[in-house]
Design an enzyme around this catalytic site. Structure first.
Site, mmCIF file in Angstrom:
data_model
loop_
_atom_site.group_PDB
_atom_site.id
_atom_site.type_symbol
_atom_site.label_atom_id
_atom_site.label_comp_id
_atom_site.label_asym_id
_atom_site.label_seq_id
_atom_site.Cartn_x
_atom_site.Cartn_y
_atom_site.Cartn_z
ATOM 1 N N TYR A 1 0.543 -1.277 -0.008
ATOM 2 C CA TYR A 1 -0.291 0.025 -0.330
ATOM 3 C C TYR A 1 1.166 1.675 -0.034
ATOM 4 O O TYR A 1 1.928 1.514 1.093
ATOM 5 C CB TYR A 1 -1.371 -0.297 1.476
ATOM 6 C CG TYR A 1 -1.516 1.389 1.415
ATOM 7 C CD1 TYR A 1 -2.949 1.492 -0.057
ATOM 8 C CD2 TYR A 1 -2.115 1.937 2.443
ATOM 9 C CE1 TYR A 1 -3.223 2.737 0.577
ATOM 10 C CE2 TYR A 1 -2.338 2.881 2.779
ATOM 11 C CZ TYR A 1 -3.491 3.655 1.402
ATOM 12 O OH TYR A 1 -4.587 4.265 1.144
ATOM 13 N N LYS B 1 3.512 8.509 9.146
ATOM 14 C CA LYS B 1 3.476 8.416 10.490
ATOM 15 C C LYS B 1 4.517 8.661 11.651
ATOM 16 O O LYS B 1 4.334 9.626 12.118
ATOM 17 C CB LYS B 1 3.483 6.106 10.261
ATOM 18 C CG LYS B 1 2.186 6.292 9.448
ATOM 19 C CD LYS B 1 1.765 4.666 9.293
ATOM 20 C CE LYS B 1 0.943 4.918 8.365
ATOM 21 N NZ LYS B 1 0.340 4.143 7.133
ATOM 22 N N ASP C 1 9.458 2.769 0.030
ATOM 23 C CA ASP C 1 7.658 3.301 1.067
ATOM 24 C C ASP C 1 8.637 2.973 2.524
ATOM 25 O O ASP C 1 8.107 1.871 2.747
ATOM 26 C CB ASP C 1 6.812 3.311 0.722
ATOM 27 C CG ASP C 1 5.439 3.906 0.714
ATOM 28 O OD1 ASP C 1 5.678 4.025 2.584
ATOM 29 O OD2 ASP C 1 4.505 3.154 0.264
#
Ligand SMILES: *Cc1c(COP(=O)(O)O)cnc(C)c1O
Length: 425
Positions: A141, A257, A229
């Site tokens: 994702y 995050k 990522d």
């Protein structure tokens, strides 16, 4: 007001009652708890029920909720003004901290989400190489930008969507999807390969030995850029991220995050040469009104100041013990659990039979869809332990989860597994 009342009120004015689909409990059923506060490893809902929280904002919270020092950093920043639309020292300080910690990372640009970070890194890669195609991996994702919203994990997988309505064939025409843990053969039309160096949106799937090195070599062979990522792995796997952990460097990094300390943030970066393609110095446009937001910069910097190599090592050791005991606790019921772990990252797969830890999305999906996660999730929730409401998320064990919390989770897991096993018998 109860959770149900809040959820009904939410559904009237917010689609599905949520601002991010996974939160709706649609894949596990039932009514989500509406959180009013959190402290350390715990959250409390509108009914006053306290849960031991393994969601931790899907990894944004490494030190636990409302960490006093992080709250103080945010308070100080807020007093000085929340956003200016001008350069601020905070963004320089956090950029320096990231660059100092990640070898090869020379410059970063801040954005407001992981989605923006991945989207912008891909645009930069295309602009720098003059090529169009991007290779991503099935089950990874990279946020919800059009070009990357194909064969994604996390919420996209939970809803059983191949991608999304509203994403045109044209938008994904240059996105090629390959199975995780198999090095695809590239050609010179490929601008970049984007990968989660540890896949953490199809539950947890570790990179096979040689996978990352194979990607590096294949990218080099055709002149494509390798993008890590690290929105989840960055500053959670360890101080230097996946490169330090696996010894394989990408060309571009995406972060999010953890580096926002619980505030909205993302960042992408790489060598000064590559980042030179970005406006205002180069032809690749990218911008943001709230990019480098002072509150987010202050919170992120405080987290990175507070967390050192010892903390990650300690957390990895705790997670290792926890994982082994969790497999035993669930295993005692007759169900079979696999808790794959990579440093401080841990996943959870359940089955009725023995199985090997999955190595790609097809294997992860077969386990995630076997019907065991939802009843286990609810049995845990009834025991006061909040796992993520979906089988494609990982267990976010952070620095606020001490031995007492992990023991509590183990006890709950033994009971929950026994309860689920009894209904199957
Ligand atoms: C969460 C996540 C994103 C998206 O970040 P948002 O802040 O939700 O936009 C991108 N990549 C990975 C690996 C993620 O886990």
């Amino acid at each position: 007001m109860t959770n149900l009342e809040w959820f009904e009120r939410a559904r009237a004015v917010i689609p599905g009652g949520v601002d991010s689909p996974v939160r709706s409990f649609s894949s596990v059923g039932g009514v989500p708890y509406t959180v009013v506060s959190g402290s350390g490893a715990y959250v409390t809902d509108v009914e006053g029920t306290r849960y031991l929280d393994f969601v931790q904002s899907y990894g944004a919270s490494l030190l636990g909720h409302a960490h006093p020092s992080v709250v103080e950093a945010i308070r100080e920043a807020a007093h000085a003004g929340t956003t200016f639309g001008a350069p601020t020292p905070g963004e320089v300080r956090l950029a320096e901290m990231l660059v100092a910690r990640v070898r090869g990372l020379e410059q970063v640009r801040f954005v407001s989400s992981g989605t923006e970070a991945a989207m912008s890194a891909v645009r930069l890669a295309r602009g720098a190489t003059g090529r169009n195609r991007v290779v991503k991996f099935d089950g990874c994702y990279h946020g919800h930008s059009d070009g990357l919203l194909v064969a994604g994990g996390s919420g996209v997988a939970q809803l059983g969507l191949p991608g999304s309505a509203g994403v045109t064939a044209g938008a994904v025409a240059d996105t090629v999807v390959a199975p995780y843990n198999a090095v695809p053969r590239l050609d010179e039309s490929v601008a970049a390969v984007i990968v989660e160096p540890v896949a953490a949106n199809m539950n947890l799937v570790a990179p096979a030995a040689g996978f990352l090195a194979g990607l590096r070599a294949e990218c080099d062979r055709v002149g494509a850029l390798l993008i890590y990522d690290e929105v989840i792995t960055g500053f959670r796997l360890g101080v230097g991220g996946a490169q330090a952990y696996y010894g394989v460097a990408p060309d571009l990094w995406c972060f999010g995050k953890v580096i926002g300390g619980g505030l909205p943030v993302g960042a992408f970066g790489g060598s000064a040469e590559l980042l030179g393609y970005l406006a205002p110095n180069g032809p690749v446009y990218q911008a943001g009104t709230l990019s480098g937001n002072p509150l987010a910069m202050a919170a992120g910097a405080r987290v990175l100041e507070l967390v050192g190599a010892d903390d990650y090592a300690g957390l990895a050791t705790r997670v290792e013990h926890f994982a082994a005991h969790l497999e035993q606790a669930i295993g005692a019921s007759g169900l079979v659990a696999r808790v794959p772990r990579v440093g401080p990252l841990a996943g959870l797969f359940l089955s009725r039979e023995e199985f090997a830890a999955p190595t790609n999305f097809a294997e992860a999906r077969a386990l995630a869809e076997n019907g065991l996660y939802a009843p286990f999730f609810h049995a845990m929730l009834r025991r006061g332990v909040a796992l993520a409401p979906g089988a494609y998320e990982i267990l976010f064990v952070g620095l606020a989860h001490g031995e007492p919390e992990l023991d509590l989770a183990l006890e709950a897991a033994a009971g929950a597994a026994a309860e689920v096993a009894a209904t199957l018998a």
